[in-house]
Scaffold this active site. Structure first.
Site, PDB file in Angstrom:
ATOM      1  N   THR A  23      -8.315  -6.323   1.327  1.00  0.00           N
ATOM      2  CA  THR A  23      -7.991  -5.152   0.508  1.00  0.00           C
ATOM      3  C   THR A  23      -8.304  -5.371  -0.972  1.00  0.00           C
ATOM      4  OG1 THR A  23      -6.114  -3.859  -0.337  1.00  0.00           O
ATOM      5  CG2 THR A  23      -5.599  -6.036   0.458  1.00  0.00           C
ATOM      6  N   TYR A  25       1.919  -7.159  -0.700  1.00  0.00           N
ATOM      7  CA  TYR A  25       0.888  -6.778   0.273  1.00  0.00           C
ATOM      8  C   TYR A  25      -0.435  -7.465  -0.093  1.00  0.00           C
ATOM      9  CZ  TYR A  25      -2.790  -3.961   2.358  1.00  0.00           C
ATOM     10  OH  TYR A  25      -3.927  -3.562   3.019  1.00  0.00           O
TER      11      TYR A  25
END
Ligand code: UDP
Length: 330
Positions: free
Chosen positions: A118, A142
């Protein structure tokens, strides 16, 4: 090329679209999914093996049964707000899950891994367009869990007794749905901007809250680079074939290089649906970067990837068609 491909998280939003693309390209996608955030009904293009990735014995058994030529690893928690509240959950699921998968792959001698990473691994970089050489300094748990997963995969690939080549795809904001509306985005609870905006226009939710209006961006709301899920999974098939042809380990951003603010997305949702959006301004969401926009063309240069459907209105239109299909959210 052909053969089985293990798809962790194949019952989820992106994983299910990857299964469809793999089946269309002649592979057998074998979904490995705990069904905690995934949906059994989304597994339409190959077998389902239920299990938790942190159960290395179960992963090994599935690898030995299906003998995949490679794995695509999507299974992860991906909610920035939740990660900021409960980092342990993210380290446990995303890092330990990846570790157990890679250990089982090493044992079963599965030599290729396409990993879903990501742009959140980059963190805040003062408005620069992000490319793969930018430092990785995530703002939230995250992003940190995905960066740690990248590191551990690299460590395994460098170990003398492990044959592993990998492609990391660092996604920007994935949006849209299968153009045939067979599968689409559905999270419970939903936290992502476009599905929440569609819930607000369709009356499924009272209001959309705009998270923060004082970011250093042109209109004060966060800017993101949206990429159509169909384009994103097409890159995964190209990445897989690159590895199967003997390509060396690589990392690619998957974004378009064009950012849209939250307000621009909200306006586009109103334009595409023809419906007003009940929206209100709210506080910043912890862990949000002001802007995340890809500045890389490497996936195009090395893999020949062109994002053909990543036009904001088209992404919203396919997501809207999926939202309106009979049985959505039932
Ligand atoms: N966002 C918002 N209202 C919502 C959901 C999201 O303003 O109800 C904002 C969010 O704070 C971020 C952007 O929309 O700035 C994109 O968020 P999303 O969760 O869709 O993706 P992320 O960037 O976290 O991967």
């Amino acid at each position: 090329m052909s053969g089985a491909v293990l798809v962790t998280g194949g019952a989820g939003y992106i994983g299910s679209h990857a299964c469809k693309a793999l089946a269309a390209a002649g592979y057998e996608p074998v979904t490995f999914d705990s069904l905690v955030t995934g949906w059994r009904e989304a597994v339409k293009y190959g077998p389902l093996e239920e299990g938790d990735l942190r159960d290395r014995g179960r992963v090994l058994e599935v690898l030995q049964r299906h003998r995949p030529v490679a794995a695509m690893h999507f299974a992860a928690l991906s909610n920035v707000g939740e990660a900021s509240r409960d980092p342990g959950l993210y380290w446990d699921n995303n890092v330990i899950g990846t570790l157990r998968l890679v250990q089982a792959m090493a044992e079963a001698e599965v030599p290729h891994l396409v990993f879903s990473s990501t742009c959140a691994t980059y963190g805040e970089q003062d408005g620069v367009m992000l490319d793969e050489s930018c430092r990785q300094d995530p703002l939230n748990a995250y992003g940190a869990s995905k960066r740690a997963a990248e590191d551990l995969i690299r460590n395994f690939a460098a170990a003398p007794d492990v044959a592993l080549s990998h492609v990391f795809f660092r996604y920007f904001n994935v949006a849209g749905a299968d153009p045939d509306a067979q599968i689409g985005e559905f999270h419970r609870p939903e936290t992502h901007l476009i599905p929440l905006a569609l819930d607000a226009v369709s009356g499924r939710r009272e209001l959309l809250t705009i998270n923060g209006q004082d970011y250093p961006t042109p209109d004060g709301t966060c800017v993101r680079d949206y990429v159509h899920v169909t384009d994103l999974v097409a890159a995964h098939v190209l990445g897989l074939e690159y590895l199967l042809r003997g390509g060396t380990s690589e990392v690619f951003n998957l974004g378009t290089g064009r950012g849209f603010s939250v307000r621009e997305v909200v306006e586009a949702v109103a334009r595409v649906t023809g419906l007003p959006i009940p929206a209100k301004d709210g506080p910043r969401r912890p862990g949000d970067c002001a802007a995340l926009v890809s500045g890389s063309t490497r996936a195009g240069e090395v893999l020949g990837w062109t994002p053909e459907h990543s036009v904001l209105d088209e992404m919203i239109a396919t997501a809207w068609a999926w939202h309106q299909r009979p049985g959505y959210a039932s």
